[in-house]
Enzyme design. Structure first.
Site, PDB file in Angstrom:
ATOM      1  CE1 TYR A  94     -17.026 -31.289 -47.506  1.00  0.00           C
ATOM      2  CE2 TYR A  94     -17.746 -32.196 -45.570  1.00  0.00           C
ATOM      3  CZ  TYR A  94     -17.182 -31.209 -46.074  1.00  0.00           C
ATOM      4  OH  TYR A  94     -16.363 -30.676 -45.446  1.00  0.00           O
TER       5      TYR A  94
ATOM      6  CB  SER B 292     -14.878 -32.529 -42.940  1.00  0.00           C
ATOM      7  OG  SER B 292     -16.251 -32.605 -42.604  1.00  0.00           O
TER       8      SER B 292
HETATM    9  N1  LIG Z   1     -17.792 -24.507 -42.280  1.00  0.00           N
HETATM   10  C1  LIG Z   1     -18.102 -25.828 -41.854  1.00  0.00           C
HETATM   11  O1  LIG Z   1     -18.875 -26.181 -40.949  1.00  0.00           O
HETATM   12  C2  LIG Z   1     -16.894 -26.853 -42.078  1.00  0.00           C
HETATM   13  C3  LIG Z   1     -16.793 -28.105 -41.063  1.00  0.00           C
HETATM   14  C4  LIG Z   1     -15.911 -28.936 -41.415  1.00  0.00           C
HETATM   15  C5  LIG Z   1     -14.906 -28.661 -42.633  1.00  0.00           C
HETATM   16  N2  LIG Z   1     -15.146 -27.671 -43.368  1.00  0.00           N
HETATM   17  C6  LIG Z   1     -14.204 -27.580 -44.189  1.00  0.00           C
HETATM   18  O2  LIG Z   1     -13.406 -26.494 -44.062  1.00  0.00           O
HETATM   19  C7  LIG Z   1     -12.842 -25.666 -45.319  1.00  0.00           C
HETATM   20  C8  LIG Z   1     -13.128 -24.199 -45.377  1.00  0.00           C
HETATM   21  O3  LIG Z   1     -14.575 -24.286 -45.423  1.00  0.00           O
HETATM   22  P1  LIG Z   1     -15.436 -22.966 -44.950  1.00  0.00           P
HETATM   23  O4  LIG Z   1     -16.264 -23.217 -44.053  1.00  0.00           O
HETATM   24  O5  LIG Z   1     -14.345 -21.761 -44.514  1.00  0.00           O
HETATM   25  O6  LIG Z   1     -16.179 -22.430 -46.100  1.00  0.00           O
HETATM   26  P2  LIG Z   1     -16.244 -21.058 -46.998  1.00  0.00           P
HETATM   27  O7  LIG Z   1     -16.345 -20.133 -46.257  1.00  0.00           O
HETATM   28  O8  LIG Z   1     -17.651 -21.427 -47.899  1.00  0.00           O
HETATM   29  O9  LIG Z   1     -15.010 -20.938 -48.112  1.00  0.00           O
HETATM   30  C9  LIG Z   1     -14.737 -22.046 -49.116  1.00  0.00           C
HETATM   31  C10 LIG Z   1     -13.508 -21.490 -49.853  1.00  0.00           C
HETATM   32  O10 LIG Z   1     -13.274 -22.627 -50.809  1.00  0.00           O
HETATM   33  C11 LIG Z   1     -13.057 -21.934 -51.993  1.00  0.00           C
HETATM   34  N3  LIG Z   1     -13.267 -22.874 -53.110  1.00  0.00           N
HETATM   35  C12 LIG Z   1     -14.698 -23.270 -53.330  1.00  0.00           C
HETATM   36  N4  LIG Z   1     -14.488 -23.950 -54.642  1.00  0.00           N
HETATM   37  C13 LIG Z   1     -13.321 -23.534 -54.965  1.00  0.00           C
HETATM   38  C14 LIG Z   1     -12.699 -23.596 -56.370  1.00  0.00           C
HETATM   39  N5  LIG Z   1     -13.356 -24.242 -57.531  1.00  0.00           N
HETATM   40  N6  LIG Z   1     -11.266 -23.132 -56.754  1.00  0.00           N
HETATM   41  C15 LIG Z   1     -10.601 -22.659 -55.611  1.00  0.00           C
HETATM   42  N7  LIG Z   1     -11.167 -22.409 -54.487  1.00  0.00           N
HETATM   43  C16 LIG Z   1     -12.622 -22.740 -54.250  1.00  0.00           C
HETATM   44  C17 LIG Z   1     -13.683 -20.576 -51.876  1.00  0.00           C
HETATM   45  O11 LIG Z   1     -13.028 -19.869 -52.848  1.00  0.00           O
HETATM   46  P3  LIG Z   1     -13.678 -18.750 -53.805  1.00  0.00           P
HETATM   47  O12 LIG Z   1     -14.380 -17.672 -52.975  1.00  0.00           O
HETATM   48  O13 LIG Z   1     -12.637 -18.061 -54.593  1.00  0.00           O
HETATM   49  O14 LIG Z   1     -14.657 -19.334 -54.466  1.00  0.00           O
HETATM   50  C18 LIG Z   1     -13.584 -20.032 -50.559  1.00  0.00           C
HETATM   51  O15 LIG Z   1     -12.549 -19.477 -50.190  1.00  0.00           O
HETATM   52  C19 LIG Z   1     -13.430 -26.728 -46.436  1.00  0.00           C
HETATM   53  O16 LIG Z   1     -12.614 -27.454 -46.838  1.00  0.00           O
HETATM   54  C20 LIG Z   1     -14.464 -27.494 -45.698  1.00  0.00           C
HETATM   55  O17 LIG Z   1     -14.763 -28.579 -46.465  1.00  0.00           O
HETATM   56  C21 LIG Z   1     -15.956 -26.628 -43.124  1.00  0.00           C
END
Ligand SMILES: NC(=O)c1ccc[n+]([C@@H]2O[C@H](COP(=O)([O-])OP(=O)(O)OC[C@H]3O[C@@H](n4cnc5c(N)ncnc54)[C@H](OP(=O)(O)O)[C@@H]3O)[C@@H](O)[C@H]2O)c1
Length: 231
Positions: free
Chosen positions: A145, A132
């Site tokens: 975070y 991130s």
């Molecule tokens: N969206 C943004 O703006 C953004 C920006 C910078 C970085 N990121 C990073 O990008 C990555 C993906 O995020 P996203 O935006 O795609 O979020 P998202 O759509 O909310 O997806 C989050 C994923 O994490 C999994 N997860 C959460 N808790 C978990 C656990 N206890 N065990 C196993 N899996 C777990 C969820 O799986 P389940 O469905 O099985 O719970 C889900 O597939 C993350 O690392 C996040 O920090 C996101």
């Protein structure tokens, strides 16, 4: 055809990575914490292995994760896209929130990587951490975070130094705000509107992940920032 393990495969960015890899004809293992969401993701793509793994249960990862590395199937890539973001000032962030984010964003990915190293070494594979912008800097209200993502960046660097000699390449990708469920929850926590079209689209981050995965073997993409233009 290569074999890739994708965590967070039920989410926005991980789901998009899985989709692109599937479109290119690769074999996939989708990892998530909820059987129902995982089956739905696998159903959309078809023909994928799945693994239910709760990264909060760090001690339980070895038993489940090692099954993936068993047998004679090497793993060409491990994409860590699972993540947890809970905003709050340090004054208001309780120990449980620190621990949960540390487990899902750092300790869980470290443990899963450890379990899969034999299969990654066998393939001279790659590990991608979806980090991130908060892993490179920090802001008020993002302490826990951001600290976990800074730790994930250190994890990637140490892994590269240790496993590079075994032929493993390691990449950290640092997205800005991306239009996913996590961003919707973040905007709610910020008390601000969620405007999807002003954020990066998950497929755009996924394309960056694939570019790193498919890069020629004479190079290693170490760190890539993916920002909203002008942000
Ligand atoms: N969206 C943004 O703006 C953004 C920006 C910078 C970085 N990121 C990073 O990008 C990555 C993906 O995020 P996203 O935006 O795609 O979020 P998202 O759509 O909310 O997806 C989050 C994923 O994490 C999994 N997860 C959460 N808790 C978990 C656990 N206890 N065990 C196993 N899996 C777990 C969820 O799986 P389940 O469905 O099985 O719970 C889900 O597939 C993350 O690392 C996040 O920090 C996101």
């Amino acid at each position: 055809m290569s074999r890739y393990v994708v965590t967070g495969a039920t989410g926005g960015i991980g789901g998009a990575v899985a989709e692109l890899l599937h479109e290119e004809g690769h074999q996939l293992v989708l990892v998530g914490s909820h059987r129902g969401r995982l089956d739905a993701a696998a159903g959309r793509l078809g023909g994928c292995e799945t693994l239910v793994l709760d990264l909060l249960d760090v001690a339980g990862i070895a038993a489940r994760g090692s099954a993936l590395a068993a047998g004679d199937s090497p793993i060409d890539g491990l994409v860590h896209s699972a993540g947890l973001a809970q905003l709050g000032a340090i004054a208001d962030s309780e120990a449980e929130s620190w621990m949960q984010q540390y487990k899902v964003n750092v300790a869980g990915p470290a443990e899963l990587t450890r379990c899969l190293l034999p299969a990654l070494r066998a393939a001279r594979g790659q590990v991608i951490f979806v980090n991130s912008g908060q892993g490179l800097r920090t802001s008020p209200g993002w302490g826990a975070y951001s600290a976990s993502k800074h730790a994930a960046r250190a994890l990637a660097q140490a892994l590269r130094a240790e496993e590079g000699p075994h032929g493993i390449r390691v990449t950290s990708v640092y997205p800005g705000r991306t239009a996913t469920e996590m961003q919707q929850a973040i905007r709610r926590q910020e008390g601000a509107q969620y405007v999807a079209h002003t954020y990066i689209q998950p497929r755009s981050v996924a394309r960056t992940v694939l570019a790193a995965l498919m890069s020629p073997r004479d190079m290693e993409v170490t760190d890539v920032s993916v920002a909203v233009p002008g942000a």
